[in-house]
Enzyme design. Structure first.
Site, mmCIF file in Angstrom:
data_model
loop_
_atom_site.group_PDB
_atom_site.id
_atom_site.type_symbol
_atom_site.label_atom_id
_atom_site.label_comp_id
_atom_site.label_asym_id
_atom_site.label_seq_id
_atom_site.Cartn_x
_atom_site.Cartn_y
_atom_site.Cartn_z
ATOM 1 N N TRP A 340 0.829 -1.208 0.000
ATOM 2 C CA TRP A 340 0.000 0.000 0.000
ATOM 3 C C TRP A 340 0.862 1.257 0.000
ATOM 4 C CZ3 TRP A 340 -1.956 2.736 4.884
ATOM 5 C CH2 TRP A 340 -1.070 2.576 5.945
ATOM 6 N N ASP A 341 2.140 1.099 0.332
ATOM 7 C CA ASP A 341 3.087 2.211 0.318
ATOM 8 C C ASP A 341 2.969 2.984 -0.990
ATOM 9 O OD1 ASP A 341 3.827 0.110 2.070
ATOM 10 O OD2 ASP A 341 5.901 0.747 2.135
ATOM 11 N N GLU A 468 0.325 -3.236 12.374
ATOM 12 C CA GLU A 468 0.540 -4.684 12.242
ATOM 13 C C GLU A 468 0.810 -5.391 13.565
ATOM 14 O OE1 GLU A 468 3.609 -4.274 9.301
ATOM 15 O OE2 GLU A 468 2.216 -4.815 7.701
ATOM 16 N N LYS A 581 2.351 -0.568 16.422
ATOM 17 C CA LYS A 581 3.543 -0.508 15.573
ATOM 18 C C LYS A 581 3.559 0.825 14.823
ATOM 19 C CE LYS A 581 5.800 -3.089 11.858
ATOM 20 N NZ LYS A 581 5.683 -4.233 10.965
ATOM 21 N N GLN A 582 2.402 1.231 14.359
ATOM 22 C CA GLN A 582 2.341 2.449 13.551
ATOM 23 C C GLN A 582 0.969 3.100 13.697
ATOM 24 O OE1 GLN A 582 2.786 -0.490 10.333
ATOM 25 N NE2 GLN A 582 1.991 1.103 9.012
HETATM 26 O O1 IFM Z 1 3.528 -1.481 4.064
HETATM 27 C C1 IFM Z 1 4.385 -1.476 5.143
HETATM 28 C C2 IFM Z 1 3.592 -1.820 6.381
HETATM 29 O O2 IFM Z 1 2.605 -0.858 6.606
HETATM 30 C C3 IFM Z 1 4.511 -1.897 7.575
HETATM 31 N N1 IFM Z 1 5.536 -2.869 7.351
HETATM 32 C C4 IFM Z 1 6.349 -2.560 6.195
HETATM 33 C C5 IFM Z 1 5.498 -2.474 4.937
HETATM 34 C C6 IFM Z 1 6.369 -2.100 3.739
HETATM 35 O O3 IFM Z 1 6.894 -0.826 3.907
#
Ligand code: IFM
Length: 729
Positions: A340-341, A468, A581-582
């Site tokens: 999705w990046d 995640e 995590k984010q």
């Molecule tokens: O897409 C990301 C994910 O959101 C977090 N782990 C790494 C992936 C790739 O950058």
């Protein structure tokens, strides 16, 4: 020399070597080269065979601690029995070795002084200079310059110069195409052959996915005839004191996926300076449309340009068969796969600076739609389900089931990207010919993925949102909102075509076999998909279950903050704990700002920021963007610096396995959304949508850049008086 366009490395300290190989990675959108030393590093095996574990990359320790060669062409992938499709590390044509007075040059074993490596961000040219003090007493000044041509994407040019400084010296060089390379410890070549001609060395490799890759190198020397011995160029020469010798190596790469002319003959007659100039001219144009000029803070200026450089090298306009991998083709960490990046973090940079590239990034998704349909079928669903990790065909490549099964938001994220592109460019032809089909097929998938409850509401059970560390959410707000958007956009696009272009409407409905009944289903599920009552809760909950999870004493557990928090807790425990995590809810705020009041965004930030570990590189800059909107200036600075530290500042060793390219893309969004106060295109139809507030990080006096909006170029400046936009420049 332009100010703030060069990044330097002044030590060859092996602890940071791999970081610089990633940070100084070169590329022209077709081929990508890690910034490794031409002669390699003594004792560092590049053809090692081993089994790479398919663990979470956040906690994985990569092999090849000191140096990892990397030569990539994104359309060339291989089949790893454990990992699935991976980008292949190709034979190493930069290979160039020196013996001076019989002593082999090796940066880690020889006496080297005055070392410097410079990457010119303005034209992607890398220069390494140093002095080699041989054991027998010669002082050889060495200069290595190289660049992949932005003019001819198949061409890579090297210029190497040696000068005997203090006395006569004998030098011998050997240079070829080193085939002793593996990818993630695996050999992807079924056949590999090296042949030579009078003036060239050619390696033809056949990959385990059936591709043929051809690499040909030509070497010229200004002082001596070039011989070919044992498949290597060889030159021996007695350099007089103060004399200089120069080598020009031109290497051409092409594959069976390419149709265009390579133009080898034409390139061979050009001088290095001509090729350098041609390359610089292409880069000049790219910078002209995408530079962000910051006055008042040189460090941050260079850091932002560093990010833009990597975005510019990652893509060339005509490439539609690949997207941009999570490591910006600068390492093997995410196997060259697309996440999705691309649509959420990088696409906006291209939408606003070079929409042709944006379109081709989306064309990659169109070209992999069949794979997405296959994924949907494999989950017993109709429609199209884009994979969490995509490669050549669009079928799922992720070998970790929790992510592959549950991180389904990607499917709706792609639709968000398509609509963002359309709103900012008005490219209705793209929607008619490609976009609408994706939008409908993906909407169709959600009809099967949702579960209806006793109240007639629709739910998405068992999903992983962007965070995640929470794998099994019930009604993850981010995912549900994006899915609602996907379904609504499907209804809207059908209505739009029906009203404005009957032929396109009928063609689409025929192709995707859409009828009114299904359209009503889209509408119903969009309306009844569970979302929080923000009025009531006054913040954006991550999901229905998350806030009931166990509290975690993050400070106590996180022994060494140089490591990710994830190293101190098992994934099983993470999945049932209140630790992130984010940004998850904040990612939603970033995409759908006007869904919420500023107060609600602020409450969300206060609620989740203290428990966010930023183990994902996508997190800090997302925080900086939102922190600016809610007036948390200190956090804007903190998270901007955090984001710059990921790859640009070397102290974290962050770029060793590749560039965090999503972070680079989002840094650009930080400039437009938070610094300039320009909202994203989805918010308003006609005018550039502006917010009243803007933020300036510490030391920044003025920011200026160009932006494209519906085919018109605008010049934007931001200073203490606010944002000024001038049309047509
Ligand atoms: O897409 C990301 C994910 O959101 C977090 N782990 C790494 C992936 C790739 O950058």
């Amino acid at each position: 020399m332009e100010k703030n366009f060069r990044i330097y490395r002044n030590t060859f300290d092996m602890d940071y070597n791999k970081h610089f190989e990633g940070a100084f990675c070169q590329g022209n959108g077709y081929q990508f080269l890690r910034a490794t030393f031409e002669e390699g590093i003594d004792g560092e095996e590049q053809g090692e065979i081993y089994t790479r574990e398919f663990k979470s990359v956040t906690t994985e320790k990569q092999r090849c601690a000191i140096t990892k060669w990397g030569t990539y062409i994104p359309t060339i992938m291989g089949n790893n029995p454990q990992l699935n499709e991976v980008i292949i590390n190709l034979p190493y044509f930069m290979d160039f070795n020196l013996l001076a007075d019989g002593e082999k040059l090796s940066m880690n074993r020889c006496d080297i002084s005055d070392f410097s490596m410079v990457l010119n961000l303005k034209n992607g040219c890398l220069t390494r200079t140093f002095t080699f003090n041989t054991k027998s007493g010669s002082t050889i000044k060495a200069k290595y310059e190289r660049f992949p041509s932005k003019k001819n994407k198949h061409l890579f040019v090297q210029k190497i110069t040696y000068k005997a400084e203090n006395r006569d010296a004998n030098i011998e060089i050997t240079s070829g195409i080193d085939t002793n390379v593996t990818t993630n410890g695996f050999n992807h070549f079924m056949e590999i052959s090296t042949t030579t001609n009078d003036d060239s060395i050619t390696v033809v490799s056949k990959s385990d996915m059936g591709n043929t890759i051809t690499q040909s190198s030509y070497l010229a020397c200004d002082k001596e005839q070039v011989n070919i011995i044992d498949n290597k160029f060889n030159v021996q020469y007695d350099l007089k004191e103060n004399e200089e010798i120069t080598f020009i190596k031109k290497s051409f790469s092409f594959t069976d996926m390419d149709n265009e002319e390579i133009g080898i003959e034409g390139e061979l007659v050009k001088s290095y300076d001509e090729l350098y100039k041609e390359n610089s001219q292409v880069w000049e144009k790219l910078w002209d449309r995408s530079d962000v000029v910051i006055e008042g803070n040189d460090h941050d200026q260079l850091g932002i340009r560093f990010s833009i450089y990597h975005l510019l090298r990652c893509k060339e306009e005509s490439e539609y068969r690949s997207s941009i991998c999570a490591k910006g083709f600068a390492g093997e960490a995410y196997y060259g796969r697309y996440f999705w990046d691309s649509e959420i973090f990088m696409l906006p940079f291209y939408i606003y600076t070079n929409p042709n590239i944006a379109k081709n990034l989306l064309m990659y998704r169109y070209n992999t739609l069949e794979g997405a349909k296959e994924n949907a079928r494999s989950y017993n669903c109709k429609g199209a389900r884009y994979p969490w990790q995509s490669a050549t065909t669009g079928t799922e490549q992720c070998s970790l089931w929790e992510y592959a099964d549950n991180e389904i938001h990607i499917t709706a994220d792609i639709v968000y990207g398509i609509w963002h592109y359309y709103k900012a460019t008005d490219d209705i032809e793209f929607i008619k010919n490609y976009g609408a089909e994706i939008i409908v097929e993906t909407a169709r998938f959600w009809l099967d993925r949702v579960d209806v409850d006793k109240d007639g509401n629709y739910n998405l059970f068992n999903v992983m949102g962007p965070d995640e560390y929470t794998a099994f959410n019930c009604n993850n707000t981010f995912t549900n909102r994006l899915v609602k958007f996907n379904l609504e956009t499907a209804c809207y696009v059908i209505q739009l075509l029906n009203e404005t272009d009957k032929i396109a409407y009928v063609k689409l409905c025929d192709k995707v076999k859409l009828d009114n009944k299904e359209l009503l289903e889209f509408k119903k599920v969009a309306e009844k998909l569970i979302l929080p009552d923000y009025e009531k809760v006054q913040y954006i909950p991550q999901s229905e279950n998350f806030d009931n999870y166990a509290d975690v004493d993050i400070d106590n557990l996180w022994k060494d903050r140089k490591n990710p928090f994830g190293m101190y807790m098992t994934h099983e425990k993470l999945y049932r704990s209140k630790v992130l995590k984010q940004a998850d809810s904040l990612s939603l705020a970033m995409l759908f700002k006007t869904d919420f009041t500023i107060e609600q965004i602020k409450n969300t930030y206060e609620h989740y920021e203290p428990i966010t570990t930023h183990d994902s590189s996508l997190s800090p800059i997302n925080h900086a963007i939102v922190a600016g909107w809610i007036g948390k200036e200190e956090h804007v600075n903190k998270f901007l610096q955090y984001s710059l530290s990921l790859d640009f500042d070397s102290n974290r060793n962050g770029a060793k396995d590749g560039i965090h390219i999503a972070n680079c893309g989002c840094m650009y969004q930080f400039i437009i959304h938070t610094i300039a106060g320009i909202d994203n295109a989805l918010i308003n139809e006609d005018e550039i949508p502006m917010s009243t507030s803007y933020t300036m990080p510490k030391g920044w006096d003025k920011v200026s850049f160009k932006i494209l909006w519906k085919n018109v170029s605008y010049f934007v400046t931001v200073d203490k008086n606010g944002t000024k936009i001038t049309k047509g420049i």
